[in-house]
Design an enzyme around this catalytic site. Sequence first.
Site, PDB file in Angstrom:
ATOM      1  N   TYR A  43     -26.211  -1.984  15.670  1.00 59.65           N
ATOM      2  CA  TYR A  43     -26.144  -2.108  14.214  1.00 59.65           C
ATOM      3  C   TYR A  43     -26.230  -3.586  13.822  1.00 59.65           C
ATOM      4  CZ  TYR A  43     -24.314  -1.928   9.467  1.00 59.65           C
ATOM      5  OH  TYR A  43     -24.165  -2.075   8.110  1.00 59.65           O
ATOM      6  N   ASP A  44     -25.442  -4.405  14.511  1.00 58.70           N
ATOM      7  CA  ASP A  44     -25.451  -5.843  14.207  1.00 58.70           C
ATOM      8  C   ASP A  44     -26.851  -6.426  14.359  1.00 58.70           C
ATOM      9  OD1 ASP A  44     -22.794  -5.663  13.744  1.00 58.70           O
ATOM     10  OD2 ASP A  44     -22.172  -6.578  15.640  1.00 58.70           O
ATOM     11  N   LEU A  90      -4.668   9.582 -17.827  1.00 56.21           N
ATOM     12  CA  LEU A  90      -4.165  10.960 -17.823  1.00 56.21           C
ATOM     13  C   LEU A  90      -2.723  11.026 -18.301  1.00 56.21           C
ATOM     14  CD1 LEU A  90      -5.507  12.013 -14.316  1.00 56.21           C
ATOM     15  CD2 LEU A  90      -6.462  12.635 -16.534  1.00 56.21           C
ATOM     16  N   GLU A 120      -7.097  17.714  -7.272  1.00 55.60           N
ATOM     17  CA  GLU A 120      -7.484  16.596  -6.400  1.00 55.60           C
ATOM     18  C   GLU A 120      -6.276  15.715  -6.129  1.00 55.60           C
ATOM     19  OE1 GLU A 120     -10.463  14.454  -8.557  1.00 55.60           O
ATOM     20  OE2 GLU A 120     -11.797  16.179  -8.561  1.00 55.60           O
ATOM     21  N   LYS A 122      -4.307  12.364  -6.235  1.00 58.11           N
ATOM     22  CA  LYS A 122      -4.354  11.229  -7.159  1.00 58.11           C
ATOM     23  C   LYS A 122      -4.169   9.959  -6.334  1.00 58.11           C
ATOM     24  CE  LYS A 122      -2.491   9.704 -11.588  1.00 58.11           C
ATOM     25  NZ  LYS A 122      -2.272   8.314 -11.252  1.00 58.11           N
ATOM     26  N   ARG A 143     -11.092  -0.804 -15.406  1.00 60.94           N
ATOM     27  CA  ARG A 143     -10.794  -0.002 -16.571  1.00 60.94           C
ATOM     28  C   ARG A 143     -10.425  -0.882 -17.774  1.00 60.94           C
ATOM     29  NH1 ARG A 143      -6.243   2.212 -18.701  1.00 60.94           N
ATOM     30  NH2 ARG A 143      -6.618   4.090 -19.919  1.00 60.94           N
ATOM     31  N   LYS A 318       2.839  13.987 -11.279  1.00 62.33           N
ATOM     32  CA  LYS A 318       3.292  12.809 -10.525  1.00 62.33           C
ATOM     33  C   LYS A 318       4.425  13.192  -9.574  1.00 62.33           C
ATOM     34  CE  LYS A 318       2.874   8.768 -12.163  1.00 62.33           C
ATOM     35  NZ  LYS A 318       2.117   7.542 -11.895  1.00 62.33           N
ATOM     36  N   CYS A 414      24.054 -16.357  14.125  1.00 68.14           N
ATOM     37  CA  CYS A 414      23.851 -16.676  15.536  1.00 68.14           C
ATOM     38  C   CYS A 414      25.121 -17.318  16.094  1.00 68.14           C
ATOM     39  CB  CYS A 414      22.647 -17.602  15.705  1.00 68.14           C
ATOM     40  SG  CYS A 414      23.039 -19.317  15.347  1.00 68.14           S
ATOM     41  N   CYS A 436      18.722 -23.171  16.108  1.00 66.80           N
ATOM     42  CA  CYS A 436      19.307 -21.840  15.882  1.00 66.80           C
ATOM     43  C   CYS A 436      18.619 -20.837  16.806  1.00 66.80           C
ATOM     44  CB  CYS A 436      19.121 -21.437  14.416  1.00 66.80           C
ATOM     45  SG  CYS A 436      19.323 -19.669  14.122  1.00 66.80           S
TER      46      CYS A 436
HETATM   47  S1  IVH Z   1      -9.599  11.558 -13.190  1.00 66.98           S
HETATM   48  C1  IVH Z   1     -10.278  11.310 -17.593  1.00 66.98           C
HETATM   49  N1  IVH Z   1      -9.105  11.889 -10.637  1.00 66.98           N
HETATM   50  O1  IVH Z   1      -5.350   8.047 -12.062  1.00 66.98           O
HETATM   51  C2  IVH Z   1      -9.928  11.485 -16.202  1.00 66.98           C
HETATM   52  N2  IVH Z   1      -8.159  10.030 -11.752  1.00 66.98           N
HETATM   53  O2  IVH Z   1      -4.267   7.871 -15.336  1.00 66.98           O
HETATM   54  C3  IVH Z   1     -10.022  10.239 -15.464  1.00 66.98           C
HETATM   55  N3  IVH Z   1      -6.833   8.566 -10.303  1.00 66.98           N
HETATM   56  O3  IVH Z   1      -7.045   5.948 -14.262  1.00 66.98           O
HETATM   57  C4  IVH Z   1      -9.285  10.201 -14.228  1.00 66.98           C
HETATM   58  N4  IVH Z   1      -7.162   9.690  -8.439  1.00 66.98           N
HETATM   59  O4  IVH Z   1      -7.347   5.539 -11.791  1.00 66.98           O
HETATM   60  C5  IVH Z   1      -8.889  11.136 -11.731  1.00 66.98           C
HETATM   61  N5  IVH Z   1      -8.789  12.262  -8.368  1.00 66.98           N
HETATM   62  C6  IVH Z   1      -8.582  11.519  -9.458  1.00 66.98           C
HETATM   63  C7  IVH Z   1      -7.807  10.348  -9.423  1.00 66.98           C
HETATM   64  C8  IVH Z   1      -7.601   9.628 -10.605  1.00 66.98           C
HETATM   65  C9  IVH Z   1      -6.594   8.620  -8.994  1.00 66.98           C
HETATM   66  C10 IVH Z   1      -6.318   7.515 -11.207  1.00 66.98           C
HETATM   67  C11 IVH Z   1      -7.342   6.901 -12.097  1.00 66.98           C
HETATM   68  C12 IVH Z   1      -6.880   7.088 -13.507  1.00 66.98           C
HETATM   69  C13 IVH Z   1      -5.433   7.419 -13.304  1.00 66.98           C
HETATM   70  C14 IVH Z   1      -4.957   8.408 -14.336  1.00 66.98           C
END
Ligand code: IVH
Length: 675
Positions: A43-44, A90, A120, A122, A143, A318, A414, A436
């Site tokens: 690869y290198d 969110l 999914e 987070k 963002r 959360k 010590c 020490c």
């Molecule tokens: S969806 C409008 N999916 O969580 C929906 N966010 O406050 C946009 N995050 O700013 C977000 N994993 O940085 C989504 N599987 C995931 C995520 C995810 C992490 C973060 C993202 C977002 C914050 C939600």
Amino acid sequence: MMMSLFEPTPTPHQRATELREEIRRHDRLYYVDATQEISDREYDALFAELQKIEHDHPELITQDSPTQRIGVAPIGEFQTVTHAVPMLSLANTYSAEEVQDFDRRVREGLGINDPVYVCELKYDGVAMSLTYTNGVLSLAATRGDGQTGDDVTANVKTIRSVPLRLLGDRITNATVRGEVYMLTDTFLEINRRAEQAGDKTYANPRNLTAGTLKQKDSRAVAKRQLEFTAYWLDTPDKPLTSHSANIELLRELGFVTGKAVKTCSSIDEVMRFVEEWDERRFELPFQIDGIVIKVDLLRHQDELGAVARSPRWAIAYKYEAKKAQTVLNDITLQVGRTGVVTPVAELQPTLLAGSTISRATLHNEDFVHELDLRIGDTVVIEKGGDVIPKVSAVVIEKRTLDAQPWQMPHTCPCPRQSQLHRPDGEVNWYCDDVVCPWQIRRRLQHFASRDAMDIEGLGEKAIDQFVDAGLIESIADIYELPNRRDEILQLDRWAPKSYDKLVAGIARSTEQPFPRVLFALGIRFVGEGVAKILARAFPSIDELSMATHEQLMSVHEIGDSIATSVREFFEDADNVALVESLKNAGLQFTSTYAGPSSQEFAGKTFVLTGELTSMTRKEAEEYIEARGGKASGSVSKKTSYVVAGENAGSKLTKAQELGVPVLTEEEFRSLLSTS
Ligand code: IVH
């Protein structure tokens, strides 16, 4: 790739295009599919060939060339950019009831009974929006406030799992959103090194990721191994119907998508996913802080719309930090290599999120008093976003009359019990006693550690044994150990074989290059990187020790605190004596190989092959580059020399076929020392 003799030689343009496609394919295999078709070296070689073409024909460089990942020189301020589609955040939920409420609102809003959800992980990192124009990554933006963010394209291009070009040609324009994050191990390793160097450490991978993305020099970002996972797509090139299909499409376009993405047809199924990952999250190699629950169909999403800055079609569940209660048996003190004294909680061992916790740092005196911790208290320990478990509270109801308030001792733990002091305005207490034994132990551990002198056989246990037995008191004594055979063999677990290994390890360490020795000395603020810079600017310890504060400061990247610390180190007679005895032991205190201005190898290309014994491949490359030469991965007629180490293979054969001069490692070394 084999080229037949009858095929016309490709033009540099054609070859560059071929190489880019090939490298991109291997990148995808490696970073997205986690497999590999060719060796790192092969690869290198491809990469080096492409770099050479681009170097010789700069007009052929493209924005999406894999070579553009290595970062560029520092930029000024980040440009502010407006998001074409705002970046929403969110709403958070913390209980099954709140999730039920969300489900109810979705069903009522849509007037249906059976919405499909996608769950999914987070990822706990930094949100990123990527814009692809004509198939090529043209912008990466943070963002920010959701409407405008920072243009961090140069930094994000260094992330290997971000495609610089979309795969295939179906989709050419797109916005892709996802999370930039860091693997927990990478975080721990970077923090460990920062701590060793006395640099700033970070509380968690998210903070380190955010800090990294803010770096002005993308070459530094390239070294931090950030990762990217995609979770959102918008493109005018294809009618899109569902979130789950978009995730599929993102994969086809070359993105890494969430590790666990699950389509659920009921809220019970959603909750099962939430509960499953609450338990399993600590097995993941990265940090998550919850689960994201999304309505799958895009027309449903549109119909539900958004309130304020959050969509109505998605929420975050959360996770709470995992907590446990245990008893604080004692508060002990830990003494660091540079004399910082830290209180440590000695806990009744308890299982927390998959590991047994028996100790936790209490940071400093103020922390203990703010929590009003008393010995014998029942305390809450937790493991959450921060990788390291922490003591977060006292369970006051369980406090007994025996609970003992704690005062920061003013003497070192010590046996010498030297006076400690806390400078005005600082939270830390320090032990200034240069002899020490606890600090010495730490310094010895650092000196022998893998990144420093890398002395095999001299791990923490051995150091403890030798210090306890009075065999070593200072770093210099390490080099006397080979004369203490009889005493060592009397110690527990030592046999002639392990002793011989230790002696060999010690002997080998005298070959470690000067920058490593400098790092190993443990000068405050002199981490690996700084040691290299210093060794380049002052190629011997004598020059370094004589450098004035001003001369030190005149070196690029050396600031006041490093300069002061270096001066202090060499003003201390004990340190000067230490350096003298290490010199006598034969350690490398000069950069034997070339100063920065030497250009002996200008225009020469070297190919390294086989195993080198006296230096690492990386060091050899640095020596070549320091002399203005180039290290390449593939042999051609234009190669000036092939350096063949042990077990050299096809590259050696090829060099012989092409009549390229071949050097042994010995010959290469003498070429280096004469230049
Ligand atoms: S969806 C409008 N999916 O969580 C929906 N966010 O406050 C946009 N995050 O700013 C977000 N994993 O940085 C989504 N599987 C995931 C995520 C995810 C992490 C973060 C993202 C977002 C914050 C939600």
